[in-house]
Design a protein around this motif. Structure first.
Motif, PDB file in Angstrom:
ATOM      1  N   ASP A   1      11.458   5.890  -5.149  1.00 32.65           N
ATOM      2  CA  ASP A   1      10.636   6.027  -4.054  1.00 32.65           C
ATOM      3  C   ASP A   1      10.512   4.745  -3.180  1.00 32.65           C
ATOM      4  O   ASP A   1      10.599   4.690  -1.894  1.00 32.65           O
TER       5      ASP A   1
ATOM      6  N   PRO B   1       4.608   9.694  -4.709  1.00 33.37           N
ATOM      7  CA  PRO B   1       4.174   8.845  -3.499  1.00 33.37           C
ATOM      8  C   PRO B   1       2.559   9.401  -3.077  1.00 33.37           C
ATOM      9  O   PRO B   1       1.763   8.357  -2.876  1.00 33.37           O
ATOM     10  N   ASN B   2       2.505  10.662  -3.434  1.00 34.09           N
ATOM     11  CA  ASN B   2       1.078  11.201  -3.158  1.00 34.09           C
ATOM     12  C   ASN B   2       0.722  11.889  -4.310  1.00 34.09           C
ATOM     13  O   ASN B   2       1.083  13.361  -4.048  1.00 34.09           O
TER      14      ASN B   2
ATOM     15  N   PHE C   1       1.959   4.987   3.314  1.00 32.64           N
ATOM     16  CA  PHE C   1       2.062   4.322   2.060  1.00 32.64           C
ATOM     17  C   PHE C   1       1.218   2.895   2.378  1.00 32.64           C
ATOM     18  O   PHE C   1       1.271   2.514   3.468  1.00 32.64           O
TER      19      PHE C   1
ATOM     20  N   SER D   1      -2.127   5.643  -5.183  1.00 28.98           N
ATOM     21  CA  SER D   1      -1.330   6.624  -4.435  1.00 28.98           C
ATOM     22  C   SER D   1      -1.257   6.004  -2.709  1.00 28.98           C
ATOM     23  O   SER D   1      -1.212   4.897  -2.313  1.00 28.98           O
ATOM     24  N   TYR D   2      -0.869   7.115  -1.900  1.00 29.52           N
ATOM     25  CA  TYR D   2      -0.582   6.536  -0.675  1.00 29.52           C
ATOM     26  C   TYR D   2      -1.903   5.970   0.264  1.00 29.52           C
ATOM     27  O   TYR D   2      -1.352   5.278   1.109  1.00 29.52           O
TER      28      TYR D   2
ATOM     29  N   LYS E   1      11.563   4.414   0.730  1.00 27.69           N
ATOM     30  CA  LYS E   1      10.696   3.746   1.665  1.00 27.69           C
ATOM     31  C   LYS E   1      11.115   2.370   2.315  1.00 27.69           C
ATOM     32  O   LYS E   1      11.217   2.262   3.517  1.00 27.69           O
TER      33      LYS E   1
ATOM     34  N   GLY F   1       6.378   1.286  -3.898  1.00 29.79           N
ATOM     35  CA  GLY F   1       6.919   2.736  -4.508  1.00 29.79           C
ATOM     36  C   GLY F   1       6.185   3.227  -5.535  1.00 29.79           C
ATOM     37  O   GLY F   1       5.703   2.248  -6.425  1.00 29.79           O
TER      38      GLY F   1
END
Length: 479
Positions: A423, A397-398, A380, A305-306, A427, A393
């Motif tokens: 994603d 993303p979260n 991230f 995750s982030y 980014k 990515g």
């Protein structure tokens, strides 16, 4: 003398470049081994070729005191198995600039305990499991009263830590420099001078529902690695179909459905005639590394995750630097899931899961100093090597925030490469525009002609796509 690690030094840039040269493989015999990530040098170039500008380095460095070096062993008292948590008690508290050498254990060591556990007090304490006692009772982020035991196996990685960084607060960015990665030598005298790892082609692998003839099976392959670091490749020792395991509590496991299951090799059919004449290039790295998220009390270690976690990118090895957005006080950094080698995608379920020890330096960048820098909008985990910037990515993303109250279950049904690619694209677009000053049209053109997108992994619930851009592209662009 500054070795490229003291941003307050007047000759910081010169020393940083000198250290980078010294870390090149031809400059040190040790680095000629496979135990250096392909990413290259440990230190990053100043003057626009690092995410940390000289001004930010100066601001962050002004808070550094005399640095200290800590050692964090891996044993039943220092690891947490299968989860991250914002409430974990730190194993050590450090200041920005400090160094920590951290031992990590693979959760697959019991695939061959004779080679990866026996004689090693730390590993033996973690993998201890008898009818009377379990060395580490909680394995996973599930409920305390699960029928499989605390945690229910909802999360698999043995993580050492956490390390608390004094003064870290939500909104800050934690820079983690991976200065060294070394194999954990086998402690069994029968295999002196060697290190071993396990690769499991398992039910969660991308291949599992696409087997020729439709015959589903799980197969474990044990690999040997040279613990001296003189050989830059691994070789297969033997493989065996998963035999089914009855654990010490009397539960049957026909598949690899719980972390740390002890394999009884009197029940296995081992094939030593496997992958003959094939050398697997060494890429030692940490599959799971990051800080604690804020959204839940206890978080399964499998989906990344982030805040990082189980990214499973082989570039997170010696010479790389990671940047993480801090989500909780102290950051609470943990590391585990060590790998001897892995390809992009980690297709069959695991890498060569192999216990390693890493040495890290931690630099805290305060939120107040980030305005106008390349790290200002970082939300991230980001990888930096001597040559590349690598953006991670994910399908979500979260996912803890994106998927609501049932996120930790839902993520395993909702991931896709399309979402992860989208994603990664967004980014990289943001990075090129915010950090490098490109227009959207310029960023899109550059992405198509000069940025490499690759599949990081398709086995961790929250699938990953990475985007790689070469620093050399910007060598003539004003900082």
């Amino acid at each position: 003398m500054c070795l490229g690690d003291d941003p307050t030094c007047a000759a910081f840039a010169e020393h940083r470049l000198r250290y980078r040269r010294d870390m090149e493989p031809e400059r040190r015999a040790f680095l000629k081994s496979g135990f250096v990530a392909t990413g290259g040098a440990a230190a990053l170039a100043a003057g626009g070729l690092s995410l940390v500008s000289p001004a930010l380095a100066q601001s962050s460095g002004s808070r550094l005191k005399q640095t200290a070096h800590y050692h964090l062993p891996a044993n039943a008292e220092t690891v947490h198995w299968g989860y991250f948590s914002k409430s974990l008690k730190p194993q050590v508290e450090i200041a920005s600039g400090d160094f920590v050498t951290i031992e990590t254990l693979t959760h697959h060591a019991n695939d061959d305990a004779e080679r990866m556990v026996t004689g090693d007090p730390g590993a033996e304490s973690v993998f201890l499991w008898t009818k009377e006692k379990k060395g580490v009772a909680r394995r996973g982020a599930g409920p305390e009263d699960s029928k499989l035991g605390p945690g229910g196996g909802l999360g698999v990685h043995i993580c050492t830590g956490p390390v608390a960084i004094r003064g870290a607060e939500p909104g800050d960015v934690l820079e983690v420099r991976i200065l060294d990665v070394a194999p954990r030598a086998c402690a069994n005298p029968k295999f002196k001078g060697r290190t071993f790892g396990s690769n499991a082609a398992a039910w969660w692998g991308y291949h599992y529902n696409d087997m020729l003839g439709g015959k589903k099976r799980e197969v474990v392959t044990i690999y040997e690695v040279d613990s001296s670091g003189e050989r830059d490749w691994a070789k297969a020792v033997y493989s065996f179909p998963w035999p089914g395991v009855t654990d010490p509590d009397g539960r049957d496991h026909p598949t690899i459905d719980y972390p740390g299951l002890p394999v009884d090799h009197t029940r296995t059919k081992r094939s030593f005639d496997v992958l003959k004449g094939i050398r697997v290039p060494i890429r030692p790295h940490f599959g799971t590394m990051g800080v604690a998220p804020a959204e839940a009390e206890m978080v399964n270690s499998i989906p990344p995750s982030y805040t990082g976690g189980n990214i499973d990118n082989w570039r997170i090895g010696k010479g790389a630097t990671m940047y993480y957005p801090v989500a909780v006080p102290g950051a609470l950094f943990s590391v585990g899931d060590p790998h001897a080698s892995q390809g992009d995608s980690e297709l069959c379920g695991t890498a060569i899961e192999c216990s390693l020890t890493g040495t890290f330096q931690f630099i805290l960048h305060k939120k107040a100093d980030l305005a106008g820098t390349s790290l200002e909008a970082l939300d991230f985990p980001m990888i930096e090597t001597s040559e590349d910037w690598v953006l991670s990515g994910f399908s979500y993303p979260n996912y803890l925030k994106d998927l609501g109250a049932d996120a930790q279950n839902a993520i395993f049904q909702k991931s896709s490469i399309d979402l992860a690619m989208r994603d990664a694209f967004r980014k990289m677009r943001q990075f090129l525009m915010q950090a490098k000053g490109l227009t959207e049209d310029e960023a899109i053109s550059l992405m198509s002609v000069a940025v490499d997108f690759g599949i990081t992994q398709v086995v961790d619930g929250n699938w990953g796509v990475h985007a790689i851009v070469k620093k050399a592209i910007f060598s003539e662009r004003p900082a």
